[in-house]
Design an enzyme around this catalytic site. Structure first.
Site, PDB file in Angstrom:
ATOM      1  N   CYS A   2      34.045  47.021  47.105  1.00 12.85           N
ATOM      2  CA  CYS A   2      32.882  46.763  47.951  1.00 12.85           C
ATOM      3  C   CYS A   2      32.719  45.265  48.131  1.00 12.85           C
ATOM      4  CB  CYS A   2      31.615  47.305  47.300  1.00 12.85           C
ATOM      5  SG  CYS A   2      31.676  49.077  46.984  1.00 12.85           S
ATOM      6  N   GLY A  30      35.010  46.946  52.577  1.00 12.53           N
ATOM      7  CA  GLY A  30      34.423  48.276  52.598  1.00 12.53           C
ATOM      8  C   GLY A  30      34.023  48.664  53.995  1.00 12.53           C
ATOM      9  N   ASN A 107      29.447  45.392  43.372  1.00  8.01           N
ATOM     10  CA  ASN A 107      30.885  45.514  43.582  1.00  8.01           C
ATOM     11  C   ASN A 107      31.524  45.677  42.212  1.00  8.01           C
ATOM     12  OD1 ASN A 107      33.538  43.165  44.394  1.00  8.01           O
ATOM     13  ND2 ASN A 107      33.573  45.380  44.429  1.00  8.01           N
ATOM     14  N   GLY A 108      32.338  46.719  42.069  1.00 10.28           N
ATOM     15  CA  GLY A 108      33.008  46.955  40.791  1.00 10.28           C
ATOM     16  C   GLY A 108      32.799  48.376  40.348  1.00 10.28           C
ATOM     17  N   CYS A 242      40.676  40.259  38.409  1.00 12.42           N
ATOM     18  CA  CYS A 242      41.615  41.200  39.038  1.00 12.42           C
ATOM     19  C   CYS A 242      42.715  40.477  39.828  1.00 12.42           C
ATOM     20  CB  CYS A 242      40.824  42.106  39.980  1.00 12.42           C
ATOM     21  SG  CYS A 242      41.861  43.122  41.044  1.00 12.42           S
ATOM     22  N   TYR A 248      46.235  41.647  47.433  1.00 14.08           N
ATOM     23  CA  TYR A 248      45.941  42.462  48.605  1.00 14.08           C
ATOM     24  C   TYR A 248      44.501  42.389  49.091  1.00 14.08           C
ATOM     25  CZ  TYR A 248      44.821  46.675  51.292  1.00 14.08           C
ATOM     26  OH  TYR A 248      44.354  47.531  52.241  1.00 14.08           O
ATOM     27  N   ASP A 352      56.303  43.392  51.737  1.00 12.82           N
ATOM     28  CA  ASP A 352      54.930  43.914  51.759  1.00 12.82           C
ATOM     29  C   ASP A 352      54.236  43.529  50.457  1.00 12.82           C
ATOM     30  OD1 ASP A 352      52.679  45.035  52.822  1.00 12.82           O
ATOM     31  OD2 ASP A 352      53.282  47.115  52.509  1.00 12.82           O
ATOM     32  N   CYS A 443      46.666  47.550  36.466  1.00 16.86           N
ATOM     33  CA  CYS A 443      47.335  48.508  37.360  1.00 16.86           C
ATOM     34  C   CYS A 443      48.864  48.349  37.300  1.00 16.86           C
ATOM     35  CB  CYS A 443      46.809  48.396  38.792  1.00 16.86           C
ATOM     36  SG  CYS A 443      46.941  46.757  39.506  1.00 16.86           S
TER      37      CYS A 443
END
Ligand code: AMP
Length: 459
Positions: A2, A30, A107-108, A242, A248, A352, A443
């Site tokens: 968000c 978002g 956000n989170g 993050c 990205y 990419d 991730c």
């Protein structure tokens, strides 16, 4: 994921248009819902909100907003992670509770929200939404013996996981960032107006100068007296900013913790060129728009020409509706189209930012081959995404993640590439330019936030 934005004007000018513009600049964070909350300029300090579905310009009525006057307001754009895409989860969430008015934009992803919710429901709380943000409001309401700011600090102390917040308490604007610093949050200033934003690109649009990032674990209280810094009483073992924001999510014209997102993406491409060169290629290209900047870096470092041979239809949004089977089958072709003449008979490196499920890259390779390419080599400017994110990025489960299901060789065959290579976690960290222990790479590595900061739930 968000986006949040907030503004406080000391000289009483209305900030509603600024918040609208700020959200407009954060649209990439978002697209499901957008909302703005504000406090009455004079009188009883009641809180009001306008929320809607879809993009900012459809969700919010700019004209109606401009008929209101508020010197303090916050806004939110939502991309559902916790709580699903139900409209009841649209933010900011607002309440006029025993101690005054509150509005929260978040956000989170709060990782212990379910435990807190169970605790509160057992004590009579009735939740209105399925989202995690509402827990903050209830934690505050359960401490109504405290002034609102103390109740907010008391609530944040109990949260684990990711939260970058813009909050209205009466006519004060509060910015707060979790002790681990998962998501970005930045403060800006233009004249007598102080702003808080998820990304600096939203400060640019309102003509504000960057003051600084909100520190992990910091609460900034902004009112007519100025800006006061408080601390969330939690001692983290380390930071967890993050890494995927740089890879990205964030806009390339943003600065996060002092690092230019554009600069990082270009550096990712350079590191990738050094670790995984492709000497016999004729050109490098990027998947628009997410791979373009790293592709420029890759081309530069490997002394290959950079060509923009895949064109993106810029009017296709993420909320594109796929009504018929024919349109569904067209899939990625509706969004991306290769320039056949440039590709025919060529050996191409396609860069990419990431492979998630693997669908995009597979379809693009097949389009490029159909256009007559001799060889297609894929380079990915992030390490393999093997683990789900619990901190606010919408990643699928392990079973759906292409790199969790197969090794690089199998995936390369699966997507139909001649070669496939990723950047390493170490090179990605160097390209970002922040100390490794400051970054969340869960991730890629599966190293999630460790417990250890346990507490007794006591209100
Ligand atoms: P996929 O087709 O699932 O492999 O998706 C990969 C593409 O989606 C990449 O080109 C990314 O630019 C983009 N992407 C990566 N992460 C996300 C995310 N959390 N939400 C939406 N798109 C993403």
């Amino acid at each position: 994921m968000c986006g949040v934005f907030g503004a406080f004007s000391k000289d009483g000018n209305s900030v509603l248009e600024d918040v609208y513009l700020g959200l407009y600049a954060l649209q990439h964070r978002g697209q499901e819902t957008a909302g703005i909350a504000w406090t009455d300029l004079f009188g009883n300090k009641n809180v009001h909100a306008m929320r809607g579905s879809g993009l900012v310009h459809t969700a919010l009525d700019q004209k109606a907003l401009s008929s209101n006057t508020a010197n303090v307001a916050i806004g939110h754009v939502r991309y559902s992670t916790a709580g699903g895409s139900d409209f009841s989860n649209a933010q900011p969430i607002i309440a006029n509770y025993a101690r005054g008015s509150v509005a929260i934009a978040h956000n989170g992803n709060i990782t212990n929200a379910t435990a807190i919710r169970n605790f509160l429901e057992n004590r009579g709380a009735i939740f209105q939404s399925t989202g995690d943000t509402e827990t903050i409001l209830h934690l505050m309401a359960h401490q109504s013996h405290k002034p609102p700011l103390d109740a907010l600090v008391g609530a944040l102390r109990l949260l684990r996981g990711a939260y970058s917040l813009a909050v209205l308490l009466g006519n004060r604007l509060i910015a707060a960032r979790d002790p681990w610093g998962f998501r970005p949050l930045i403060i800006g200033q233009r004249g007598e107006v102080t702003y808080v934003a998820s990304e600096s690109c939203a400060l640019d649009i309102v003509g504000a100068e960057i003051i600084r990032d909100v520190k992990p674990g910091e609460i900034l209280v902004i009112d007519e007296k100025g800006m006061k810094s408080l601390k969330i009483p939690v001692t983290p073992r380390r930071k967890h900013l993050c890494a995927f924001e740089y890879v990205y999510f964030a806009r390339p014209d943003s600065l996060i913790d002092g690092r230019s997102v554009y600069g990082v993406r270009k550096a990712l491409g350079c590191y990738l060129a050094k670790s995984s060169p492709c000497g016999k290629a004729d050109m490098a290209t990027g998947l628009p728009d997410s791979g373009t900047i790293s592709a420029i870096g890759y081309a530069e470092a490997s002394e290959l020409p950079y060509e923009k041979v895949i064109v993106r239809n810029r009017y296709v949004g993420r909320t594109f509706i796929e009504p018929t089977q024919r349109v569904r089958d067209l899939g990625v072709k509706i969004k991306l189209n290769p320039i056949g003449k440039m590709i025919d008979g060529k050996r191409i490196v396609v860069v990419d930012d990431s492979i998630v499920r693997g669908t995009t890259v597979q379809r693009v390779i097949s389009m490029i081959r159909d256009s007559g390419a001799d060889e297609v080599h894929v380079r990915i400017a992030s390490p393999p995404v093997r683990f789900p994110c619990y901190y606010g990025i919408d990643t699928p489960t392990c079973e759906e993640l292409a790199a969790a299901r197969m090794d690089t060789e199998t995936l390369c065959r699966n997507i139909g590439a001649d070669s496939l290579a990723y950047i390493s976690v170490e090179d990605m960290t160097e390209a970002i330019g922040l100390p490794a222990p400051d970054l969340c790479t869960a991730c890629f590595t599966g190293e999630y936030l460790q417990g250890g900061e346990d507490y007794e739930m006591d209100l």
